[in-house]
Design an enzyme around this catalytic site. Structure first.
Site, PDB file in Angstrom:
ATOM      1  N   ASP A  32      63.150 -46.678  54.941  1.00  0.00           N
ATOM      2  CA  ASP A  32      64.575 -46.619  55.258  1.00  0.00           C
ATOM      3  C   ASP A  32      65.329 -47.812  54.662  1.00  0.00           C
ATOM      4  O   ASP A  32      64.787 -48.914  54.569  1.00  0.00           O
ATOM      5  CB  ASP A  32      64.748 -46.601  56.783  1.00  0.00           C
ATOM      6  CG  ASP A  32      66.138 -46.199  57.202  1.00  0.00           C
ATOM      7  OD1 ASP A  32      66.870 -45.600  56.379  1.00  0.00           O
ATOM      8  OD2 ASP A  32      66.509 -46.485  58.356  1.00  0.00           O
ATOM      9  N   ASN A  80      67.565 -34.304  55.738  1.00  0.00           N
ATOM     10  CA  ASN A  80      68.134 -34.879  54.513  1.00  0.00           C
ATOM     11  C   ASN A  80      68.828 -33.844  53.632  1.00  0.00           C
ATOM     12  O   ASN A  80      69.652 -34.202  52.777  1.00  0.00           O
ATOM     13  CB  ASN A  80      67.056 -35.594  53.694  1.00  0.00           C
ATOM     14  CG  ASN A  80      66.630 -36.921  54.294  1.00  0.00           C
ATOM     15  OD1 ASN A  80      65.538 -37.404  54.022  1.00  0.00           O
ATOM     16  ND2 ASN A  80      67.478 -37.505  55.126  1.00  0.00           N
TER      17      ASN A  80
END
Length: 257
Positions: A32, A80
């Site tokens: 991340d 996503n």
């Protein structure tokens, strides 16, 4: 100057502090911070994703060198797909180019590539390239690198329930025989052991629908380092912290000793 040298020496010795007989057999990483890293530098998010591939390469090589048997990277989640179309397209192109570039690294390091997730939702070009690399590395046995692509743990569990229900209905599996091992056999990760160490970069402290069943007894390690800045040294720090912890699996300290 002297403090800098001492700090550098400490960093150099991190790898030496790792107990090789107590390595986690399975490390999973939520990579991340690519977007924030790029934003800090006044660049578009794609710039962060591109630079994040360097950290992937360094982490994979470091795990192989140490003797970690399994490494799973959260590369693209089911959620996503909801990101801006241009960013998704960039990520898919980057995935294809990375697979082409890294095949030599995988072969040189005797690393087997695997993938989990709803892979049928990937673009044809990505699916084709992924299949080719998986096929070409299937006999490698030093380490298994698994990419979680179009992956969501809730979706995985739902699919598992559906498959088992179908088999119970058709008398392939008895309802009374359903246990943890039966569930494990129907997960995407059926060929992998449970996660021992879960690392998340960027300072966020959540699981984000990643391997919810498989991390039941994993040690969680959160670092504020953004993914493109994550190096071997940061991996070593995470493993050292993991080795300091007492893994009781529901037992008491007295029982373990």
């Amino acid at each position: 100057m002297e403090k800098t040298l001492v700090f550098a020496q400490i960093k150099m010795n991190l790898k030496e502090r790792i107990v090789t007989t107590k390595l986690p057999k399975h490390i999973a990483i939520i990579m991340d911070g690519n977007g924030r890293w790029a934003k800090q530098k006044g660049m578009i998010r794609a710039f962060g994703h591109e630079n994040g591939t360097k950290s992937v390469r360094e982490t994979v090589e470091a795990c192989a060198e140490l003797g970690v048997e399994n490494l799973t990277l959260y590369a693209f989640s089911t959620e996503n797909w909801n990101r801006p179309k241009l960013e998704v397209q960039t990520l898919m192109k980057l995935l294809v180019s990375s697979l082409k570039k890294e095949i030599k690294t995988l072969q040189d390091n005797n690393i087997k590539l695997s993938a989990i997730g709803n892979l049928n939702t990937l673009p044809k070009k990505v699916h084709k390239e992924l299949h080719e690399v998986i096929e070409n590395t299937k006999n490698n046995n030093r380490m298994t690198l698994t990419l979680a692509l179009s992956y969501g743990s809730r979706e995985e569990i739902i699919n598992t329930v559906k498959e088992i229900s179908f088999k119970v209905k058709n008398n392939i599996i008895s309802r009374d025989k359903i246990d943890e091992s039966i569930i494990n056999e129907h997960l995407y990760t059926r060929n992998l052991p449970d996660v021992d160490l879960l690392i998340r970069t960027s300072g966020e402290q959540r699981i984000s629908n990643f391997l919810l069943w498989q991390i039941a007894y994993a040690e969680l390690y959160f670092t504020s380092i953004l993914w493109p800045d994550f190096t071997k040294q940061h991996l070593y720090e995470a493993i050292i912290e993991y080795q300091k912890r007492e893994r009781r699996f529901g037992k008491t300290s007295e029982q373990l000793s």
